[in-house]
Design an enzyme around this catalytic site. Structure first.
Site, PDB file in Angstrom:
ATOM      1  N   GLY A 199       0.809  -1.203   0.000  1.00  0.00           N
ATOM      2  CA  GLY A 199       0.000   0.000   0.000  1.00  0.00           C
ATOM      3  C   GLY A 199       0.846   1.257   0.000  1.00  0.00           C
ATOM      4  O   GLY A 199       2.050   1.228  -0.253  1.00  0.00           O
ATOM      5  N   ASN A 200       0.217   2.363   0.316  1.00  0.00           N
ATOM      6  CA  ASN A 200       0.902   3.655   0.263  1.00  0.00           C
ATOM      7  C   ASN A 200       1.859   3.868   1.426  1.00  0.00           C
ATOM      8  O   ASN A 200       2.826   4.623   1.299  1.00  0.00           O
ATOM      9  CB  ASN A 200      -0.129   4.786   0.242  1.00  0.00           C
ATOM     10  CG  ASN A 200      -0.898   4.827  -1.058  1.00  0.00           C
ATOM     11  OD1 ASN A 200      -0.321   4.983  -2.116  1.00  0.00           O
ATOM     12  ND2 ASN A 200      -2.215   4.667  -0.971  1.00  0.00           N
ATOM     13  N   THR A 201       1.606   3.212   2.549  1.00  0.00           N
ATOM     14  CA  THR A 201       2.454   3.433   3.721  1.00  0.00           C
ATOM     15  C   THR A 201       3.043   2.160   4.304  1.00  0.00           C
ATOM     16  O   THR A 201       3.996   2.228   5.055  1.00  0.00           O
ATOM     17  CB  THR A 201       1.680   4.151   4.846  1.00  0.00           C
ATOM     18  OG1 THR A 201       0.568   3.333   5.251  1.00  0.00           O
ATOM     19  CG2 THR A 201       1.180   5.509   4.376  1.00  0.00           C
ATOM     20  N   ARG A 202       2.468   1.003   3.951  1.00  0.00           N
ATOM     21  CA  ARG A 202       2.977  -0.233   4.548  1.00  0.00           C
ATOM     22  C   ARG A 202       2.805  -1.416   3.612  1.00  0.00           C
ATOM     23  O   ARG A 202       1.973  -1.399   2.702  1.00  0.00           O
ATOM     24  CB  ARG A 202       2.320  -0.522   5.894  1.00  0.00           C
ATOM     25  CG  ARG A 202       0.856  -0.892   5.838  1.00  0.00           C
ATOM     26  CD  ARG A 202       0.313  -1.127   7.234  1.00  0.00           C
ATOM     27  NE  ARG A 202       0.430   0.060   8.064  1.00  0.00           N
ATOM     28  CZ  ARG A 202       0.434   0.043   9.385  1.00  0.00           C
ATOM     29  NH1 ARG A 202       0.344  -1.109  10.032  1.00  0.00           N
ATOM     30  NH2 ARG A 202       0.534   1.161  10.071  1.00  0.00           N
TER      31      ARG A 202
ATOM     32  N   GLY B  32      -7.459   0.219  -9.619  1.00  0.00           N
ATOM     33  CA  GLY B  32      -6.284  -0.094  -8.820  1.00  0.00           C
ATOM     34  C   GLY B  32      -6.181  -1.581  -8.519  1.00  0.00           C
ATOM     35  O   GLY B  32      -7.196  -2.257  -8.272  1.00  0.00           O
ATOM     36  N   ALA B  33      -4.962  -2.089  -8.530  1.00  0.00           N
ATOM     37  CA  ALA B  33      -4.755  -3.513  -8.259  1.00  0.00           C
ATOM     38  C   ALA B  33      -5.272  -3.898  -6.881  1.00  0.00           C
ATOM     39  O   ALA B  33      -5.795  -5.004  -6.679  1.00  0.00           O
ATOM     40  CB  ALA B  33      -3.274  -3.851  -8.378  1.00  0.00           C
ATOM     41  N   ASP B  34      -5.132  -3.003  -5.911  1.00  0.00           N
ATOM     42  CA  ASP B  34      -5.612  -3.306  -4.563  1.00  0.00           C
ATOM     43  C   ASP B  34      -7.134  -3.389  -4.519  1.00  0.00           C
ATOM     44  O   ASP B  34      -7.695  -4.277  -3.859  1.00  0.00           O
ATOM     45  CB  ASP B  34      -5.092  -2.268  -3.560  1.00  0.00           C
ATOM     46  CG  ASP B  34      -5.428  -0.829  -3.936  1.00  0.00           C
ATOM     47  OD1 ASP B  34      -5.787  -0.558  -5.104  1.00  0.00           O
ATOM     48  OD2 ASP B  34      -5.316   0.051  -3.047  1.00  0.00           O
ATOM     49  N   ARG B  35      -7.811  -2.504  -5.239  1.00  0.00           N
ATOM     50  CA  ARG B  35      -9.271  -2.545  -5.265  1.00  0.00           C
ATOM     51  C   ARG B  35      -9.754  -3.815  -5.958  1.00  0.00           C
ATOM     52  O   ARG B  35     -10.727  -4.440  -5.522  1.00  0.00           O
ATOM     53  CB  ARG B  35      -9.832  -1.293  -5.950  1.00  0.00           C
ATOM     54  CG  ARG B  35      -9.616  -0.012  -5.152  1.00  0.00           C
ATOM     55  CD  ARG B  35      -9.992   1.222  -5.958  1.00  0.00           C
ATOM     56  NE  ARG B  35     -11.430   1.329  -6.142  1.00  0.00           N
ATOM     57  CZ  ARG B  35     -12.005   2.171  -7.023  1.00  0.00           C
ATOM     58  NH1 ARG B  35     -11.243   2.931  -7.797  1.00  0.00           N
ATOM     59  NH2 ARG B  35     -13.318   2.231  -7.131  1.00  0.00           N
TER      60      ARG B  35
ATOM     61  N   THR C 177     -12.245  21.630  20.191  1.00  0.00           N
ATOM     62  CA  THR C 177     -11.837  21.667  18.791  1.00  0.00           C
ATOM     63  C   THR C 177     -11.357  20.306  18.311  1.00  0.00           C
ATOM     64  O   THR C 177     -11.709  19.862  17.211  1.00  0.00           O
ATOM     65  CB  THR C 177     -10.736  22.724  18.585  1.00  0.00           C
ATOM     66  OG1 THR C 177     -11.259  24.009  18.940  1.00  0.00           O
ATOM     67  CG2 THR C 177     -10.275  22.752  17.136  1.00  0.00           C
TER      68      THR C 177
END
Length: 239
Positions: free
Chosen positions: A8-11, A97-100, A172
Protein backbone atom coordinates in the site's frame (compact mmCIF):
# COMPACT_ATOMS: atom_id res chain seq x y z
CA UNK A 1 3.90 -22.08 1.01
CA UNK A 2 2.81 -19.09 -1.05
CA UNK A 3 3.76 -15.55 -0.05
CA UNK A 4 1.14 -12.88 -0.72
CA UNK A 5 2.00 -9.17 -0.68
CA UNK A 6 -0.30 -6.16 -0.32
CA UNK A 7 1.91 -3.13 -0.99
CA UNK A 8 0.00 0.00 0.00
CA UNK A 9 0.90 3.65 0.26
CA UNK A 10 2.45 3.43 3.72
CA UNK A 11 2.98 -0.23 4.55
CA UNK A 12 3.53 -3.70 3.18
CA UNK A 13 1.18 -6.37 4.47
CA UNK A 14 2.20 -9.96 3.89
CA UNK A 15 0.56 -13.32 4.34
CA UNK A 16 1.81 -16.89 4.14
CA UNK A 17 -0.77 -19.32 2.72
CA UNK A 18 -0.59 -23.09 2.27
CA UNK A 19 -3.43 -23.31 -0.24
CA UNK A 20 -6.03 -23.96 2.46
CA UNK A 21 -5.38 -21.59 5.35
CA UNK A 22 -3.26 -18.70 6.54
CA UNK A 23 -0.04 -19.78 8.24
CA UNK A 24 1.14 -16.30 9.17
CA UNK A 25 0.53 -12.61 8.48
CA UNK A 26 2.34 -9.39 9.29
CA UNK A 27 3.11 -5.86 8.19
CA UNK A 28 6.15 -3.65 7.63
CA UNK A 29 6.13 0.13 7.23
CA UNK A 30 7.49 1.27 3.88
CA UNK A 31 9.69 3.69 5.80
CA UNK A 32 11.37 0.62 7.32
CA UNK A 33 11.15 -1.62 4.27
CA UNK A 34 14.64 -3.04 4.76
CA UNK A 35 13.16 -4.96 7.68
CA UNK A 36 11.24 -7.09 5.23
CA UNK A 37 14.48 -8.83 4.26
CA UNK A 38 14.66 -10.20 7.81
CA UNK A 39 11.00 -11.25 7.67
CA UNK A 40 11.62 -13.01 4.37
CA UNK A 41 14.60 -14.89 5.75
CA UNK A 42 12.47 -16.38 8.51
CA UNK A 43 9.53 -17.60 6.44
CA UNK A 44 10.97 -20.88 5.22
CA UNK A 45 10.55 -22.38 1.73
CA UNK A 46 8.30 -20.37 -0.58
CA UNK A 47 7.07 -21.67 -3.92
CA UNK A 48 5.31 -18.57 -5.30
CA UNK A 49 5.03 -14.84 -4.59
CA UNK A 50 1.89 -13.00 -5.68
CA UNK A 51 1.25 -9.36 -4.89
CA UNK A 52 -0.72 -6.18 -5.47
CA UNK A 53 1.42 -3.03 -5.57
CA UNK A 54 0.01 0.49 -5.53
CA UNK A 55 3.15 2.07 -4.03
CA UNK A 56 4.91 2.45 -7.38
CA UNK A 57 7.88 1.08 -9.28
CA UNK A 58 10.55 2.21 -6.83
CA UNK A 59 9.08 0.23 -3.93
CA UNK A 60 8.37 -2.66 -6.27
CA UNK A 61 11.99 -2.64 -7.37
CA UNK A 62 13.28 -2.73 -3.80
CA UNK A 63 11.01 -5.65 -2.98
CA UNK A 64 12.10 -7.38 -6.16
CA UNK A 65 15.72 -7.09 -5.06
CA UNK A 66 14.95 -8.64 -1.65
CA UNK A 67 13.08 -11.48 -3.32
CA UNK A 68 15.77 -12.04 -5.93
CA UNK A 69 18.38 -12.53 -3.21
CA UNK A 70 16.09 -15.26 -1.83
CA UNK A 71 15.75 -16.86 -5.27
CA UNK A 72 12.18 -15.63 -5.75
CA UNK A 73 10.34 -13.51 -8.30
CA UNK A 74 7.12 -11.64 -7.55
CA UNK A 75 4.10 -11.82 -9.83
CA UNK A 76 2.28 -8.47 -9.63
CA UNK A 77 -1.42 -8.70 -10.44
CA UNK A 78 -3.26 -6.46 -12.86
CA UNK A 79 -7.01 -5.84 -12.84
CA UNK A 80 -9.00 -7.88 -15.32
CA UNK A 81 -12.29 -7.36 -17.13
CA UNK A 82 -13.53 -10.59 -15.55
CA UNK A 83 -12.11 -13.27 -13.32
CA UNK A 84 -12.42 -15.16 -10.04
CA UNK A 85 -16.17 -14.65 -9.88
CA UNK A 86 -16.06 -10.88 -10.42
CA UNK A 87 -16.91 -8.90 -13.56
CA UNK A 88 -15.30 -5.46 -13.72
CA UNK A 89 -17.67 -2.84 -15.17
CA UNK A 90 -15.12 0.01 -14.98
CA UNK A 91 -15.14 1.97 -18.25
CA UNK A 92 -11.50 0.97 -18.65
CA UNK A 93 -11.02 -2.14 -16.46
CA UNK A 94 -7.23 -1.79 -16.60
CA UNK A 95 -7.43 1.56 -14.79
CA UNK A 96 -8.86 0.08 -11.60
CA UNK A 97 -6.28 -0.09 -8.82
CA UNK A 98 -4.75 -3.51 -8.26
CA UNK A 99 -5.61 -3.31 -4.56
CA UNK A 100 -9.27 -2.55 -5.27
CA UNK A 101 -9.46 -5.42 -7.75
CA UNK A 102 -7.94 -7.85 -5.24
CA UNK A 103 -10.29 -6.61 -2.49
CA UNK A 104 -13.30 -7.20 -4.74
CA UNK A 105 -12.12 -10.73 -5.50
CA UNK A 106 -11.60 -11.32 -1.79
CA UNK A 107 -15.05 -9.96 -0.99
CA UNK A 108 -16.67 -12.27 -3.53
CA UNK A 109 -14.74 -15.25 -2.18
CA UNK A 110 -15.89 -14.80 1.41
CA UNK A 111 -19.38 -13.38 0.80
CA UNK A 112 -21.39 -14.63 -2.16
CA UNK A 113 -24.06 -11.93 -1.99
CA UNK A 114 -24.09 -8.21 -2.72
CA UNK A 115 -21.55 -6.12 -0.82
CA UNK A 116 -20.17 -2.66 -0.38
CA UNK A 117 -16.43 -3.28 -0.25
CA UNK A 118 -14.81 -0.64 1.96
CA UNK A 119 -11.10 -0.16 2.57
CA UNK A 120 -10.30 2.59 5.07
CA UNK A 121 -6.62 3.41 4.86
CA UNK A 122 -4.69 6.42 3.57
CA UNK A 123 -7.65 6.75 1.23
CA UNK A 124 -11.12 5.32 1.79
CA UNK A 125 -12.64 3.37 -1.08
CA UNK A 126 -16.24 2.15 -1.20
CA UNK A 127 -16.94 -0.19 -4.12
CA UNK A 128 -20.30 -1.65 -5.11
CA UNK A 129 -20.32 -5.39 -5.84
CA UNK A 130 -23.77 -6.63 -6.77
CA UNK A 131 -25.26 -10.05 -6.08
CA UNK A 132 -24.16 -11.35 -9.48
CA UNK A 133 -20.54 -10.47 -8.80
CA UNK A 134 -20.49 -7.37 -10.99
CA UNK A 135 -18.35 -4.48 -9.75
CA UNK A 136 -20.61 -1.58 -10.65
CA UNK A 137 -18.30 1.26 -9.61
CA UNK A 138 -17.19 3.04 -6.48
CA UNK A 139 -15.86 6.15 -4.79
CA UNK A 140 -12.50 7.27 -3.42
CA UNK A 141 -12.11 9.90 -0.72
CA UNK A 142 -9.34 10.95 1.66
CA UNK A 143 -8.97 8.60 4.59
CA UNK A 144 -9.75 9.56 8.17
CA UNK A 145 -6.20 10.54 9.12
CA UNK A 146 -5.62 12.33 5.82
CA UNK A 147 -8.72 14.46 6.40
CA UNK A 148 -7.44 15.44 9.83
CA UNK A 149 -3.97 16.14 8.49
CA UNK A 150 -5.28 18.35 5.68
CA UNK A 151 -7.11 20.53 8.20
CA UNK A 152 -3.95 20.95 10.28
CA UNK A 153 -1.80 21.64 7.22
CA UNK A 154 -4.07 24.01 5.32
CA UNK A 155 -5.72 26.01 8.10
CA UNK A 156 -4.09 28.35 10.56
CA UNK A 157 -5.67 27.35 13.86
CA UNK A 158 -6.91 23.74 13.54
CA UNK A 159 -4.40 21.37 15.14
CA UNK A 160 -3.53 17.80 14.21
CA UNK A 161 -4.30 16.25 17.55
CA UNK A 162 -6.25 13.36 18.98
CA UNK A 163 -9.92 13.91 19.60
CA UNK A 164 -12.95 11.77 20.36
CA UNK A 165 -16.23 11.20 18.58
CA UNK A 166 -18.92 13.18 20.38
CA UNK A 167 -22.54 13.65 19.37
CA UNK A 168 -22.18 17.33 20.26
CA UNK A 169 -18.44 18.22 20.29
CA UNK A 170 -17.38 21.01 22.66
CA UNK A 171 -13.62 20.89 22.05
CA UNK A 172 -11.84 21.67 18.79
CA UNK A 173 -10.04 18.31 18.72
CA UNK A 174 -13.35 16.49 19.18
CA UNK A 175 -15.01 18.67 16.55
CA UNK A 176 -12.33 17.71 14.01
CA UNK A 177 -12.45 13.99 14.83
CA UNK A 178 -16.25 13.92 14.81
CA UNK A 179 -16.53 15.90 11.59
CA UNK A 180 -14.05 13.66 9.76
CA UNK A 181 -15.79 10.54 11.03
CA UNK A 182 -19.17 11.89 9.90
CA UNK A 183 -17.72 12.48 6.43
CA UNK A 184 -16.44 8.87 6.27
CA UNK A 185 -19.63 7.37 7.69
CA UNK A 186 -21.89 9.43 5.47
CA UNK A 187 -20.08 8.43 2.29
CA UNK A 188 -20.12 4.73 3.25
CA UNK A 189 -23.78 4.72 4.29
CA UNK A 190 -24.87 6.56 1.13
CA UNK A 191 -22.99 4.07 -1.02
CA UNK A 192 -24.46 1.15 0.91
CA UNK A 193 -27.93 2.26 -0.15
CA UNK A 194 -27.03 1.10 -3.66
CA UNK A 195 -26.92 -2.54 -2.50
CA UNK A 196 -29.18 -2.41 0.56
CA UNK A 197 -32.19 -3.88 -1.24
CA UNK A 198 -30.32 -6.96 -2.45
CA UNK A 199 -30.69 -10.16 -0.37
CA UNK A 200 -27.89 -10.73 2.11
CA UNK A 201 -26.13 -7.44 1.36
CA UNK A 202 -23.32 -6.41 3.71
CA UNK A 203 -20.72 -3.74 4.12
CA UNK A 204 -17.38 -5.56 4.16
CA UNK A 205 -15.03 -3.26 6.05
CA UNK A 206 -11.25 -3.47 6.27
CA UNK A 207 -8.29 -1.14 6.70
CA UNK A 208 -6.56 0.80 9.44
CA UNK A 209 -9.54 2.97 10.36
CA UNK A 210 -12.03 0.08 10.43
CA UNK A 211 -12.03 -0.11 14.23
CA UNK A 212 -12.98 3.58 14.46
CA UNK A 213 -15.72 3.34 11.83
CA UNK A 214 -17.36 0.01 12.62
CA UNK A 215 -19.10 0.93 15.92
CA UNK A 216 -20.64 4.02 14.31
CA UNK A 217 -21.83 2.65 10.96
CA UNK A 218 -25.57 2.25 10.61
CA UNK A 219 -25.61 -0.55 8.06
CA UNK A 220 -25.10 -4.34 8.24
CA UNK A 221 -21.38 -4.97 8.27
CA UNK A 222 -18.61 -7.47 8.71
CA UNK A 223 -15.03 -6.55 9.51
CA UNK A 224 -12.38 -8.44 7.54
CA UNK A 225 -8.70 -8.22 8.42
CA UNK A 226 -7.33 -7.78 4.89
CA UNK A 227 -9.50 -8.20 1.81
CA UNK A 228 -6.54 -7.69 -0.53
CA UNK A 229 -4.72 -10.69 0.91
CA UNK A 230 -7.98 -12.69 0.80
CA UNK A 231 -8.31 -11.82 -2.87
CA UNK A 232 -4.73 -12.78 -3.62
CA UNK A 233 -5.32 -16.13 -1.89
CA UNK A 234 -8.32 -16.70 -4.16
CA UNK A 235 -6.14 -15.94 -7.18
CA UNK A 236 -3.86 -18.82 -6.24
CA UNK A 237 -6.72 -21.16 -7.12
CA UNK A 238 -7.92 -22.04 -10.64
CA UNK A 239 -10.39 -19.48 -11.99
Amino acid sequence: MDLLLDVGNTRLKWGLHDGVRWCGQGAVLLSALDGFADVLAGLGPIRRVLGANVAGATVGGRLGAFLERAGLVAEWIRPMAEGYGVRNAYLDPSRLGADRWAALVGARAIHGAAALVVTSGTATTADVLDGQGVFQGGVILPGLDLMRLSLARDTAQLPYTDGRFEHMPRRTADAIQTGCLHAQLGAIERMFRLVAAEPGSLCLLNGGAAASLAPLLECPLREVDNLVLEGLARMLMPD
